[in-house]
Scaffold this active site. Structure first.
Site, mmCIF file in Angstrom:
data_model
loop_
_atom_site.group_PDB
_atom_site.id
_atom_site.type_symbol
_atom_site.label_atom_id
_atom_site.label_comp_id
_atom_site.label_asym_id
_atom_site.label_seq_id
_atom_site.Cartn_x
_atom_site.Cartn_y
_atom_site.Cartn_z
ATOM 1 N N GLU A 59 43.067 33.063 36.043
ATOM 2 C CA GLU A 59 42.125 33.791 36.893
ATOM 3 C C GLU A 59 40.717 33.285 36.629
ATOM 4 O O GLU A 59 40.283 33.198 35.475
ATOM 5 C CB GLU A 59 42.178 35.300 36.616
ATOM 6 C CG GLU A 59 41.146 36.069 37.461
ATOM 7 C CD GLU A 59 41.209 37.586 37.317
ATOM 8 O OE1 GLU A 59 41.985 38.095 36.490
ATOM 9 O OE2 GLU A 59 40.456 38.251 38.061
ATOM 10 N N ASN A 114 38.995 36.046 42.673
ATOM 11 C CA ASN A 114 38.616 37.396 43.122
ATOM 12 C C ASN A 114 37.776 37.356 44.400
ATOM 13 O O ASN A 114 36.810 36.608 44.490
ATOM 14 C CB ASN A 114 37.791 38.096 42.042
ATOM 15 C CG ASN A 114 38.602 38.397 40.799
ATOM 16 O OD1 ASN A 114 39.422 39.320 40.779
ATOM 17 N ND2 ASN A 114 38.406 37.598 39.758
ATOM 18 N N GLU A 146 42.716 37.736 44.757
ATOM 19 C CA GLU A 146 42.751 39.099 44.228
ATOM 20 C C GLU A 146 41.782 39.964 45.016
ATOM 21 O O GLU A 146 40.611 39.634 45.162
ATOM 22 C CB GLU A 146 42.367 39.102 42.744
ATOM 23 C CG GLU A 146 43.297 38.255 41.900
ATOM 24 C CD GLU A 146 43.127 38.488 40.405
ATOM 25 O OE1 GLU A 146 42.321 39.352 40.008
ATOM 26 O OE2 GLU A 146 43.823 37.793 39.641
ATOM 27 N N ASP A 176 44.232 44.033 43.097
ATOM 28 C CA ASP A 176 43.609 44.078 41.765
ATOM 29 C C ASP A 176 43.264 45.513 41.369
ATOM 30 O O ASP A 176 43.083 46.374 42.231
ATOM 31 C CB ASP A 176 42.327 43.232 41.800
ATOM 32 C CG ASP A 176 41.920 42.724 40.424
ATOM 33 O OD1 ASP A 176 42.557 43.078 39.423
ATOM 34 O OD2 ASP A 176 40.941 41.941 40.364
ATOM 35 N N GLU A 233 47.110 43.836 33.176
ATOM 36 C CA GLU A 233 45.873 43.291 32.615
ATOM 37 C C GLU A 233 45.523 43.989 31.316
ATOM 38 O O GLU A 233 45.922 45.125 31.093
ATOM 39 C CB GLU A 233 44.698 43.545 33.570
ATOM 40 C CG GLU A 233 44.889 43.089 34.979
ATOM 41 C CD GLU A 233 43.598 43.245 35.794
ATOM 42 O OE1 GLU A 233 42.976 42.223 36.036
ATOM 43 O OE2 GLU A 233 43.240 44.376 36.169
HETATM 44 P P1 C2E Z 1 39.002 41.881 37.056
HETATM 45 O O1 C2E Z 1 39.195 40.987 38.237
HETATM 46 O O2 C2E Z 1 39.915 43.057 36.951
HETATM 47 O O3 C2E Z 1 39.109 40.947 35.781
HETATM 48 C C1 C2E Z 1 39.630 41.355 34.562
HETATM 49 C C2 C2E Z 1 38.535 41.711 33.579
HETATM 50 O O4 C2E Z 1 39.135 42.192 32.379
HETATM 51 C C3 C2E Z 1 37.675 40.523 33.168
HETATM 52 O O5 C2E Z 1 36.348 41.025 32.900
HETATM 53 C C4 C2E Z 1 38.336 40.078 31.875
HETATM 54 O O6 C2E Z 1 37.485 39.319 31.045
HETATM 55 C C5 C2E Z 1 38.694 41.419 31.271
HETATM 56 N N1 C2E Z 1 39.795 41.331 30.314
HETATM 57 C C6 C2E Z 1 40.870 40.501 30.365
HETATM 58 N N2 C2E Z 1 41.715 40.727 29.334
HETATM 59 C C7 C2E Z 1 41.186 41.732 28.616
HETATM 60 C C8 C2E Z 1 41.619 42.414 27.411
HETATM 61 O O7 C2E Z 1 42.645 42.143 26.816
HETATM 62 N N3 C2E Z 1 40.808 43.414 26.963
HETATM 63 C C9 C2E Z 1 39.638 43.748 27.599
HETATM 64 N N4 C2E Z 1 38.902 44.728 27.076
HETATM 65 N N5 C2E Z 1 39.205 43.126 28.729
HETATM 66 C C10 C2E Z 1 39.973 42.127 29.237
HETATM 67 P P2 C2E Z 1 35.044 40.292 33.432
HETATM 68 O O8 C2E Z 1 35.208 38.811 33.347
HETATM 69 O O9 C2E Z 1 33.887 40.925 32.742
HETATM 70 O O10 C2E Z 1 35.021 40.684 34.974
HETATM 71 C C11 C2E Z 1 34.825 42.011 35.374
HETATM 72 C C12 C2E Z 1 35.099 42.181 36.840
HETATM 73 O O11 C2E Z 1 34.111 41.503 37.634
HETATM 74 C C13 C2E Z 1 36.434 41.577 37.294
HETATM 75 O O12 C2E Z 1 37.483 42.452 37.021
HETATM 76 C C14 C2E Z 1 36.182 41.408 38.785
HETATM 77 O O13 C2E Z 1 36.373 42.620 39.460
HETATM 78 C C15 C2E Z 1 34.705 41.065 38.819
HETATM 79 N N6 C2E Z 1 34.568 39.605 38.966
HETATM 80 C C16 C2E Z 1 34.544 38.640 38.018
HETATM 81 N N7 C2E Z 1 34.398 37.429 38.571
HETATM 82 C C17 C2E Z 1 34.337 37.613 39.917
HETATM 83 C C18 C2E Z 1 34.192 36.735 41.047
HETATM 84 O O14 C2E Z 1 34.107 35.502 40.931
HETATM 85 N N8 C2E Z 1 34.161 37.319 42.293
HETATM 86 C C19 C2E Z 1 34.270 38.685 42.452
HETATM 87 N N9 C2E Z 1 34.222 39.174 43.700
HETATM 88 N N10 C2E Z 1 34.408 39.515 41.430
HETATM 89 C C20 C2E Z 1 34.449 39.005 40.164
HETATM 90 MG MG MG Z 2 40.740 40.128 39.138
HETATM 91 MG MG MG Z 3 41.576 43.882 37.493
#
Ligand code: C2E
Ligand code: MG
Ligand code: MG
Ligand code: MG
Length: 288
Positions: A59, A114, A146, A176, A233
């Site tokens: 991802e 995403n 997603e 998602d 996740e």
């Molecule tokens: P998401 O799509 O649900 O991505 C999963 C989030 O959970 C990611 O946070 C990831 O780093 C985190 N995560 C994964 N495994 C674990 C784990 O074992 N424990 C914990 N505590 N966290 C974990 P991240 O990278 O901070 O992204 C947060 C949200 O921001 C994403 O949730 C997504 O909704 C959004 N996002 C990130 N990149 C993009 C993008 O390029 N475009 C869009 N539209 N949204 C994005």
């Molecule tokens: Mg996602």
């Molecule tokens: Mg998610």
């Protein structure tokens, strides 16, 4: 508390709320002048087949290093980009780069990307994204998009059309953050979904809280019946992984396998994974 008079109404703001509103403004202003090419980055987190423990996809997750604010979480700057109307160019810039990275991966590794509400619900439509995919040379069958439930509720008919266009190309669709926000099972049967990503809030206490355990159990049952793959996740421990495997989850994502990594680190990660799986295979063979 500060008292404010807005159009004749008295509104009470807390200091914290004022600070938040100010910082939202700061994020929005910095984002307006941000150079997407140099300040934005993508990191990639493996999504692992629960049974074989082999990486099935990565991802792409956005990171913003602002010269003024330092590191800003996507949880803050993605909603900010949505508010100020910059999300579509941002998504497009990120998709170009995600595809360029994915192009260098082995052919059986997928890319998960995403999309925001505005990407799937805007009147301009999904066409710019389709053009980017076609130009990239990455086969659409290697891609998953997603989409959150909140995004599809924004304008369900348009979201349905965008999703149908991506499906027609051969892309997969994942729902998602399932189980948070405005969850509705009607989305599950009204959209052509390939995967459901169960939010990590259900996983944290899966081994201590019978309710979380039951929720995951019923979700995997639902996914099985509907022939949708179930991704969980936020898996951080071996104990969580073992429970999820027993419950029939198909794919696992979380710190237990890997934190999001830079594109440059992926080659080495996959090589190491292969060595680990091979070693486990020979060990199991000796036992037998
Ligand atoms: P998401 O799509 O649900 O991505 C999963 C989030 O959970 C990611 O946070 C990831 O780093 C985190 N995560 C994964 N495994 C674990 C784990 O074992 N424990 C914990 N505590 N966290 C974990 P991240 O990278 O901070 O992204 C947060 C949200 O921001 C994403 O949730 C997504 O909704 C959004 N996002 C990130 N990149 C993009 C993008 O390029 N475009 C869009 N539209 N949204 C994005
Ligand atoms: Mg996602
Ligand atoms: Mg998610
Ligand atoms: Mg299943």
């Amino acid at each position: 508390h500060a008292k404010r008079h807005l159009r004749g109404r008295t509104v009470i703001f807390s200091i914290e709320l004022e600070a938040e509103i100010r910082s939202r403004g700061v994020i929005e202003n910095s984002l307006r002048t941000a150079d997407f090419e140099t300040e934005l980055e993508l990191v990639f987190q493996p999504i692992v087949d629960a049974m074989s423990e082999r990486t099935a996809s990565f991802e792409a997750l956005a990171r913003w290093q602002s010269p003024r604010l330092g590191w800003v979480s996507p949880a803050d700057f993605i909603p900010a980009a949505e508010r100020i109307g910059l999300i579509r160019p941002l998504t497009q810039a990120l998709l170009v780069r995600a595809l360029a990275t994915a192009k260098t991966w082995p052919d059986d590794i997928r890319l998960s990307f995403n999309l925001s509400a505005h990407d799937v619900c805007s009147p301009e439509g999904i066409l710019p994204l389709i053009a980017i995919i076609e130009k990239s040379g990455v086969p659409p069958r290697r891609l998953d998009f997603e989409i959150t439930e909140t995004a599809v509720t924004f304008d369900f008919v348009r979201a349905q059309q965008s999703i149908a266009a991506l499906k027609t190309m051969g892309c997969g669709i994942s729902l998602d953050d399932f189980g948070t926000g405005y969850s509705s099972l009607s989305h599950v049967h009204r959209l052509p979904l390939d995967k459901i990503k169960v939010d990590r809030s259900f996983v944290a206490d899966i081994n201590d809280n019978p309710v979380s355990h039951k929720i995951i159990k019923s979700l995997t049952g639902l996914c099985d019946d509907m022939e949708i793959a179930c991704v969980v996740e936020g898996v951080e421990t071996r104990a969580q992984l073992d429970s999820l495997r027993r419950l029939g989850c198909d794919f696992i994502q979380g710190y237990y396998f890997a934190k999001p990594m830079s594109g440059d680190a992926i080659d080495k990660y996959l090589t190491k994974e292969q060595q680990r799986l091979h070693a486990a295979g020979t060990r199991d063979a000796k036992v037998v």
